[in-house]
Motif scaffolding. Sequence first.
Motif, PDB file in Angstrom:
ATOM      1  N   VAL A   3       1.014  -0.823   0.040  1.00 13.57           N
ATOM      2  CA  VAL A   3      -0.153  -0.052  -0.399  1.00 13.57           C
ATOM      3  C   VAL A   3       0.615   1.104  -0.120  1.00 13.57           C
ATOM      4  O   VAL A   3       0.611   1.596  -0.893  1.00 13.57           O
ATOM      5  N   GLU A   4       1.465   1.317   0.744  1.00 19.07           N
ATOM      6  CA  GLU A   4       2.497   2.607   0.995  1.00 19.07           C
ATOM      7  C   GLU A   4       3.745   2.454  -0.375  1.00 19.07           C
ATOM      8  O   GLU A   4       3.318   3.859  -1.413  1.00 19.07           O
ATOM      9  N   GLU A   5       4.083   1.331  -1.024  1.00 21.53           N
ATOM     10  CA  GLU A   5       4.608   1.510  -2.623  1.00 21.53           C
ATOM     11  C   GLU A   5       3.622   1.971  -3.471  1.00 21.53           C
ATOM     12  O   GLU A   5       4.090   2.765  -4.112  1.00 21.53           O
ATOM     13  N   LEU A   6       1.817   1.742  -3.371  1.00 20.40           N
ATOM     14  CA  LEU A   6       1.825   2.201  -3.922  1.00 20.40           C
ATOM     15  C   LEU A   6       0.981   3.696  -4.579  1.00 20.40           C
ATOM     16  O   LEU A   6       1.461   4.023  -4.982  1.00 20.40           O
ATOM     17  N   LYS A   7       0.438   4.106  -3.029  1.00 19.17           N
ATOM     18  CA  LYS A   7       0.811   5.702  -2.741  1.00 19.17           C
ATOM     19  C   LYS A   7       1.332   6.597  -3.037  1.00 19.17           C
ATOM     20  O   LYS A   7       1.895   7.324  -3.850  1.00 19.17           O
ATOM     21  N   LYS A   8       3.467   5.690  -3.528  1.00 16.67           N
ATOM     22  CA  LYS A   8       4.619   7.092  -3.398  1.00 16.67           C
ATOM     23  C   LYS A   8       4.003   6.671  -5.289  1.00 16.67           C
ATOM     24  O   LYS A   8       4.086   7.754  -5.786  1.00 16.67           O
ATOM     25  N   GLN A   9       4.018   5.738  -5.724  1.00 16.80           N
ATOM     26  CA  GLN A   9       3.725   5.104  -7.427  1.00 16.80           C
ATOM     27  C   GLN A   9       2.773   6.688  -7.554  1.00 16.80           C
ATOM     28  O   GLN A   9       3.053   6.839  -8.612  1.00 16.80           O
ATOM     29  N   ALA A  10       1.539   5.889  -6.710  1.00 16.66           N
ATOM     30  CA  ALA A  10       0.561   7.132  -7.542  1.00 16.66           C
ATOM     31  C   ALA A  10       1.087   8.613  -7.089  1.00 16.66           C
ATOM     32  O   ALA A  10       1.001   9.366  -7.953  1.00 16.66           O
ATOM     33  N   SER A  11       1.157   8.789  -6.631  1.00 11.70           N
ATOM     34  CA  SER A  11       2.812  10.685  -5.932  1.00 11.70           C
ATOM     35  C   SER A  11       3.203  11.038  -6.915  1.00 11.70           C
ATOM     36  O   SER A  11       2.972  12.338  -8.074  1.00 11.70           O
ATOM     37  N   ILE A  12       4.074   9.774  -6.969  1.00 11.95           N
ATOM     38  CA  ILE A  12       4.788   9.826  -8.544  1.00 11.95           C
ATOM     39  C   ILE A  12       4.125  10.130  -9.709  1.00 11.95           C
ATOM     40  O   ILE A  12       4.091  11.264 -10.588  1.00 11.95           O
ATOM     41  N   TYR A  13       3.158   9.612  -9.895  1.00 12.28           N
ATOM     42  CA  TYR A  13       2.533   9.668 -11.370  1.00 12.28           C
ATOM     43  C   TYR A  13       1.723  10.877 -11.437  1.00 12.28           C
ATOM     44  O   TYR A  13       2.145  11.714 -12.333  1.00 12.28           O
ATOM     45  N   ARG A  14       0.886  11.496 -10.368  1.00 14.56           N
ATOM     46  CA  ARG A  14       0.212  12.869 -10.346  1.00 14.56           C
ATOM     47  C   ARG A  14       1.209  14.117  -9.874  1.00 14.56           C
ATOM     48  O   ARG A  14       1.193  14.782 -11.402  1.00 14.56           O
ATOM     49  N   ALA A  15       2.797  13.830  -9.577  1.00 14.74           N
ATOM     50  CA  ALA A  15       3.415  14.687  -9.592  1.00 14.74           C
ATOM     51  C   ALA A  15       4.409  15.026 -11.457  1.00 14.74           C
ATOM     52  O   ALA A  15       4.491  15.673 -12.134  1.00 14.74           O
ATOM     53  N   ARG A  16       3.821  13.489 -12.089  1.00 15.86           N
ATOM     54  CA  ARG A  16       4.798  13.908 -13.582  1.00 15.86           C
ATOM     55  C   ARG A  16       3.197  14.190 -14.003  1.00 15.86           C
ATOM     56  O   ARG A  16       3.728  14.798 -15.444  1.00 15.86           O
ATOM     57  N   PHE A  17       2.734  13.704 -14.187  1.00 17.31           N
ATOM     58  CA  PHE A  17       1.050  13.618 -14.953  1.00 17.31           C
ATOM     59  C   PHE A  17       0.695  15.797 -14.809  1.00 17.31           C
ATOM     60  O   PHE A  17       0.400  15.835 -15.347  1.00 17.31           O
ATOM     61  N   ARG A  18       1.495  16.438 -13.386  1.00 17.95           N
ATOM     62  CA  ARG A  18       0.722  17.898 -13.403  1.00 17.95           C
ATOM     63  C   ARG A  18       1.794  18.475 -14.248  1.00 17.95           C
ATOM     64  O   ARG A  18       1.557  19.234 -15.006  1.00 17.95           O
ATOM     65  N   THR A  19       3.123  18.024 -14.084  1.00 16.29           N
ATOM     66  CA  THR A  19       4.060  18.037 -14.771  1.00 16.29           C
ATOM     67  C   THR A  19       4.026  19.072 -16.558  1.00 16.29           C
ATOM     68  O   THR A  19       4.524  18.936 -16.898  1.00 16.29           O
ATOM     69  N   LEU A  20       3.554  17.115 -16.958  1.00 19.51           N
ATOM     70  CA  LEU A  20       2.976  16.755 -18.396  1.00 19.51           C
ATOM     71  C   LEU A  20       1.725  18.264 -19.040  1.00 19.51           C
ATOM     72  O   LEU A  20       2.226  19.020 -19.994  1.00 19.51           O
ATOM     73  N   VAL A  21       1.103  17.879 -17.338  1.00 21.08           N
ATOM     74  CA  VAL A  21       0.068  18.967 -18.293  1.00 21.08           C
ATOM     75  C   VAL A  21       0.236  20.543 -18.019  1.00 21.08           C
ATOM     76  O   VAL A  21      -0.237  21.209 -18.579  1.00 21.08           O
ATOM     77  N   GLU A  22       1.414  20.927 -17.409  1.00 19.18           N
ATOM     78  CA  GLU A  22       1.467  22.405 -16.954  1.00 19.18           C
ATOM     79  C   GLU A  22       2.166  22.241 -17.975  1.00 19.18           C
ATOM     80  O   GLU A  22       2.353  23.629 -18.745  1.00 19.18           O
ATOM     81  N   ALA A  23       3.240  21.671 -18.774  1.00 25.64           N
ATOM     82  CA  ALA A  23       3.840  21.948 -20.087  1.00 25.64           C
ATOM     83  C   ALA A  23       3.049  21.974 -20.950  1.00 25.64           C
ATOM     84  O   ALA A  23       3.377  22.889 -21.724  1.00 25.64           O
ATOM     85  N   GLN A  24       2.254  20.644 -21.096  1.00 30.70           N
ATOM     86  CA  GLN A  24       0.999  21.292 -21.894  1.00 30.70           C
ATOM     87  C   GLN A  24       0.371  22.803 -22.207  1.00 30.70           C
ATOM     88  O   GLN A  24       0.414  23.449 -23.229  1.00 30.70           O
ATOM     89  N   LEU A  25       0.278  22.992 -20.726  1.00 29.68           N
ATOM     90  CA  LEU A  25      -0.233  24.670 -20.649  1.00 29.68           C
ATOM     91  C   LEU A  25       0.484  25.864 -20.937  1.00 29.68           C
ATOM     92  O   LEU A  25       0.104  26.542 -21.932  1.00 29.68           O
ATOM     93  N   ASP A  26       1.395  25.943 -20.690  1.00 25.73           N
ATOM     94  CA  ASP A  26       2.628  26.520 -21.264  1.00 25.73           C
ATOM     95  C   ASP A  26       2.668  26.371 -22.683  1.00 25.73           C
ATOM     96  O   ASP A  26       2.994  27.299 -23.403  1.00 25.73           O
ATOM     97  N   LEU A  27       3.102  25.840 -23.156  1.00 25.72           N
ATOM     98  CA  LEU A  27       3.003  25.348 -24.734  1.00 25.72           C
ATOM     99  C   LEU A  27       1.323  25.963 -25.065  1.00 25.72           C
ATOM    100  O   LEU A  27       1.625  27.007 -26.264  1.00 25.72           O
ATOM    101  N   LEU A  28       0.565  25.496 -24.940  1.00 23.77           N
ATOM    102  CA  LEU A  28      -0.286  26.160 -25.209  1.00 23.77           C
ATOM    103  C   LEU A  28      -0.727  28.057 -25.464  1.00 23.77           C
ATOM    104  O   LEU A  28      -0.895  28.401 -26.245  1.00 23.77           O
ATOM    105  N   SER A  29      -0.160  28.298 -24.198  1.00 27.85           N
ATOM    106  CA  SER A  29      -0.371  29.544 -24.314  1.00 27.85           C
ATOM    107  C   SER A  29       0.973  30.370 -24.730  1.00 27.85           C
ATOM    108  O   SER A  29       0.816  31.719 -24.883  1.00 27.85           O
TER     109      SER A  29
END
Length: 171
Positions: free
Chosen positions: A118-144
């Motif tokens: 469970v702890e490992e999955l929480k860490k992986q979920a946190s990492i995934y969310r951070a990466r996804f946020r970074t990707l979305v922010e990068a895409q938003l920057d590109l669009l702007s």
Amino acid sequence: MPLTPLDIHNKEFSRRIRGYDEDEVNEFLDQVIKDYEIVIRENKELHNQLLTLQEKLDHFSNIEETLSKTIIVAQEAADEVKNNAKKEAQLIVKEAEKNADRIVNESLSKSRKIALEVEELKKQASIYRARFRTLVEAQLDLLSQDGWDSLDSSRDRNEDTERQREVKELY
């Protein structure tokens, strides 16, 4: 040796002068013989009864002795069965305790594994969310960025030119 009724009957008395009346003595002896025969008969019957009762007493004494021995053997067997049952119960309890300990230990081990997973999955979920946020922010920057407007107009021109070619080819 005791007298028999026949001894009494055959008894002869010597005669004397002035002796007892012979008929009276004979009558008395006859009465004594009858009474003596009755006593002997009763004695035999009582003796036979005594033998019968003695046989019964011996028989019942044997039964009593056999029953006593049987009770002792049964008591010993019951004690042995009781002791064996106690030993078996103790073994069963020990085995059950071992199994319970094993089950508890296995459950604790599985619980720890699951907690780690469970702890490992929480860490992986946190990492995934951070990466996804970074990707979305990068895409938003590109669009702007400003370059998209010029791409849209050149793309519209390219699309128009492309359509005109297709129409010409059809005719």
